[in-house]
Design a protein around this motif. Structure first.
Motif, mmCIF file in Angstrom:
data_model
loop_
_atom_site.group_PDB
_atom_site.id
_atom_site.type_symbol
_atom_site.label_atom_id
_atom_site.label_comp_id
_atom_site.label_asym_id
_atom_site.label_seq_id
_atom_site.Cartn_x
_atom_site.Cartn_y
_atom_site.Cartn_z
ATOM 1 N N SER A 204 75.970 20.846 69.597
ATOM 2 C CA SER A 204 74.807 20.375 70.351
ATOM 3 C C SER A 204 73.767 21.482 70.525
ATOM 4 O O SER A 204 72.564 21.262 70.327
ATOM 5 C CB SER A 204 75.245 19.853 71.721
ATOM 6 O OG SER A 204 76.110 18.753 71.590
ATOM 7 N N LEU A 205 74.221 22.665 70.895
ATOM 8 C CA LEU A 205 73.281 23.773 71.092
ATOM 9 C C LEU A 205 72.675 24.235 69.774
ATOM 10 O O LEU A 205 71.512 24.655 69.730
ATOM 11 C CB LEU A 205 73.993 24.928 71.792
ATOM 12 C CG LEU A 205 74.455 24.643 73.225
ATOM 13 C CD1 LEU A 205 75.243 25.823 73.782
ATOM 14 C CD2 LEU A 205 73.268 24.342 74.129
ATOM 15 N N THR A 206 73.445 24.157 68.682
ATOM 16 C CA THR A 206 72.907 24.533 67.378
ATOM 17 C C THR A 206 71.852 23.538 66.909
ATOM 18 O O THR A 206 70.835 23.922 66.314
ATOM 19 C CB THR A 206 74.041 24.623 66.341
ATOM 20 O OG1 THR A 206 75.033 25.554 66.791
ATOM 21 C CG2 THR A 206 73.506 25.093 64.996
ATOM 22 N N VAL A 207 72.079 22.253 67.167
ATOM 23 C CA VAL A 207 71.070 21.242 66.845
ATOM 24 C C VAL A 207 69.760 21.543 67.575
ATOM 25 O O VAL A 207 68.672 21.491 66.987
ATOM 26 C CB VAL A 207 71.585 19.832 67.205
ATOM 27 C CG1 VAL A 207 70.451 18.810 67.150
ATOM 28 C CG2 VAL A 207 72.700 19.421 66.267
ATOM 29 N N ALA A 240 66.500 30.665 63.564
ATOM 30 C CA ALA A 240 67.335 30.091 64.629
ATOM 31 C C ALA A 240 68.567 30.928 64.948
ATOM 32 O O ALA A 240 69.337 30.547 65.844
ATOM 33 C CB ALA A 240 67.775 28.678 64.227
ATOM 34 N N THR A 241 68.766 32.048 64.265
ATOM 35 C CA THR A 241 69.988 32.839 64.452
ATOM 36 C C THR A 241 70.243 33.258 65.897
ATOM 37 O O THR A 241 71.369 33.112 66.394
ATOM 38 C CB THR A 241 69.958 34.078 63.540
ATOM 39 O OG1 THR A 241 70.008 33.652 62.173
ATOM 40 C CG2 THR A 241 71.152 34.992 63.814
ATOM 41 N N PRO A 242 69.251 33.782 66.635
ATOM 42 C CA PRO A 242 69.540 34.158 68.040
ATOM 43 C C PRO A 242 70.015 32.976 68.882
ATOM 44 O O PRO A 242 70.954 33.116 69.675
ATOM 45 C CB PRO A 242 68.189 34.696 68.540
ATOM 46 C CG PRO A 242 67.475 35.139 67.309
ATOM 47 C CD PRO A 242 67.876 34.171 66.245
ATOM 48 N N ARG A 243 69.396 31.820 68.707
ATOM 49 C CA ARG A 243 69.818 30.643 69.466
ATOM 50 C C ARG A 243 71.202 30.172 69.030
ATOM 51 O O ARG A 243 71.983 29.702 69.855
ATOM 52 C CB ARG A 243 68.797 29.512 69.301
ATOM 53 C CG ARG A 243 67.445 29.803 69.932
ATOM 54 C CD ARG A 243 66.464 28.675 69.639
ATOM 55 N NE ARG A 243 65.168 28.913 70.270
ATOM 56 C CZ ARG A 243 64.815 28.437 71.446
ATOM 57 N NH1 ARG A 243 65.662 27.692 72.134
ATOM 58 N NH2 ARG A 243 63.630 28.687 71.952
ATOM 59 N N ILE A 244 71.497 30.282 67.740
ATOM 60 C CA ILE A 244 72.830 29.883 67.260
ATOM 61 C C ILE A 244 73.892 30.813 67.830
ATOM 62 O O ILE A 244 74.982 30.374 68.225
ATOM 63 C CB ILE A 244 72.857 29.878 65.722
ATOM 64 C CG1 ILE A 244 71.933 28.794 65.179
ATOM 65 C CG2 ILE A 244 74.272 29.654 65.206
ATOM 66 C CD1 ILE A 244 71.794 28.781 63.663
ATOM 67 N N LEU A 245 73.596 32.110 67.886
ATOM 68 C CA LEU A 245 74.536 33.052 68.495
ATOM 69 C C LEU A 245 74.755 32.725 69.968
ATOM 70 O O LEU A 245 75.879 32.841 70.481
ATOM 71 C CB LEU A 245 74.011 34.481 68.347
ATOM 72 C CG LEU A 245 74.021 35.060 66.928
ATOM 73 C CD1 LEU A 245 73.396 36.451 66.922
ATOM 74 C CD2 LEU A 245 75.434 35.115 66.366
ATOM 75 N N THR A 246 73.695 32.322 70.634
ATOM 76 C CA THR A 246 73.838 31.893 72.028
ATOM 77 C C THR A 246 74.766 30.697 72.134
ATOM 78 O O THR A 246 75.606 30.616 73.035
ATOM 79 C CB THR A 246 72.457 31.536 72.613
ATOM 80 O OG1 THR A 246 71.620 32.686 72.553
ATOM 81 C CG2 THR A 246 72.592 31.083 74.051
ATOM 82 N N ALA A 247 74.639 29.744 71.208
ATOM 83 C CA ALA A 247 75.520 28.574 71.197
ATOM 84 C C ALA A 247 76.974 28.987 70.994
ATOM 85 O O ALA A 247 77.884 28.459 71.648
ATOM 86 C CB ALA A 247 75.084 27.608 70.094
ATOM 87 N N VAL A 248 77.203 29.933 70.096
ATOM 88 C CA VAL A 248 78.568 30.405 69.841
ATOM 89 C C VAL A 248 79.153 31.077 71.084
ATOM 90 O O VAL A 248 80.323 30.880 71.430
ATOM 91 C CB VAL A 248 78.581 31.378 68.640
ATOM 92 C CG1 VAL A 248 79.966 31.989 68.448
ATOM 93 C CG2 VAL A 248 78.158 30.647 67.370
#
Length: 331
Positions: A204-207, A240-248
């Motif tokens: 969800s956060l990655t989307v 989107a990498t920083p936001r994807i890392l946040t999702a992880v």
């Protein structure tokens, strides 16, 4: 002359100097102006005051609640080292966990290592699949397909953790027992259970992260002759990498703090794991299984509160990492 008199004088002058008749002021003379009504706070003003007051009250209550939780857990967690004189280094590095036998048997290394192993493995398994699902939903799928997958993801988020634990106990553990032998309990079973639990969160956060990439980035890449996949790989994912890392990290935080599902499939044996199918214990599984068997204020109880303090510190670390990555992403 007070403020009301000054205001009345200004209003009277404005009305007297008006040359163009106004709908509201054409029948109003200098003596008919109600200065008290003009200076009295309106209904909307009172509503704004109430809204601000409730907002500030909610903020104060949240701050008090957070400080109280940290203070309460910290007070009881530090009692192991202050009152019972347990060595902090011994607590963090020793694998001997039997607080009932004395302060020399309070070692949390097994739970710490197992908690990190389970969390990291679950994140490593879930992240590639979550990114793939998110890319399909945002880049390839139709609107109806994306909405359907979104509904499935939200459904997985709403399933209670005890259901995941029960499914792991009845399906994952027997399969592992049949394939690898042993009891079936261990890090592998806990990893698979947590993988299913954190997958919806990371997805969800990655989307949201992929949708936040400006569309003109994609158009510019296409205009330069890039294929769709090259645009996704070199532009969309990098932005989107920083936001994807946040999702992880959010997914890891949930995995690290999960208790019931892990307790049901990991075996709850305070033993250093020598493989993925040997029973072990995490911080949360030990807390949930042993807290009801101790007396408040004793060393075994204080030792469990110290485990809770470790969990709280790790939660704060995860939040700090989220803030740090978010700031780097903004730059």
């Amino acid at each position: 002359m007070d403020k009301k008199d000054k205001l009345k004088e200004v209003v009277d002058q404005a009305i007297a100097s008006q040359h163009v008749p106004h709908v509201k002021l054409k029948k109003m003379g200098p003596t008919s102006v109600d200065i008290d009504k003009l200076t009295k706070p309106s209904k909307e003003t009172h509503q704004e005051y109430w809204g601000k007051g409730l907002t500030y009250l909610a903020i104060v209550l949240i701050i008090v609640l957070v400080v109280s939780i940290i203070g309460f857990v910290g007070y009881h967690g530090l009692a192991t080292f202050v009152s019972d004189h347990v060595n902090v280094i011994h607590f963090l590095t020793s694998t001997d966990w039997d607080p009932g036998e004395g302060k020399n048997h309070v070692g949390a290394a097994v739970m710490i290592v197992t908690s990190f192993l389970v969390t990291l493995l679950a994140a490593l398994v879930a992240t590639p699949l979550a990114i793939a699902i998110a890319l399909y939903m945002t880049e390839y799928s139709s609107k109806k397909g994306a909405n359907f997958l979104q509904s499935v993801t939200e459904l997985l988020v709403g399933i209670p953790s005890v259901v995941y634990g029960f499914l792991g106990l009845t399906i994952i553990v027997p399969v592992i027992r049949k394939l690898f032998g042993g009891t079936g309990f261990g890090i592998l079973a806990a990893t698979l259970a947590l993988f299913v639990m954190v997958l919806p969160t990371i997805t969800s956060l990655t989307v949201d992260s992929l949708k936040a990439v400006p569309s003109h980035f994609r158009k510019a890449s296409m205009a330069l002759g890039s294929t769709h996949w090259q645009t996704i790989y070199h532009v969309v994912l990098r932005v989107a990498t920083p936001r994807i890392l946040t999702a992880v990290i959010f997914g890891m935080a949930r995995a690290f703090g999960e208790a019931l599902a892990v307790q049901m499939v990991i075996g709850n044996a305070v033993l250093m794991p020598y493989n993925l199918v040997s029973p072990s214990a995490t911080l949360t599984s030990q807390l949930t299984s042993q807290m009801g068997n101790t007396v408040m204020g004793t060393l075994p109880n204080n030792a469990l509160w110290s485990l809770a303090l470790l969990l709280l510190i790790m939660s704060l670390v995860f939040n700090f990492l989220v803030k740090l990555i978010g700031k780097k992403g903004q730059k």
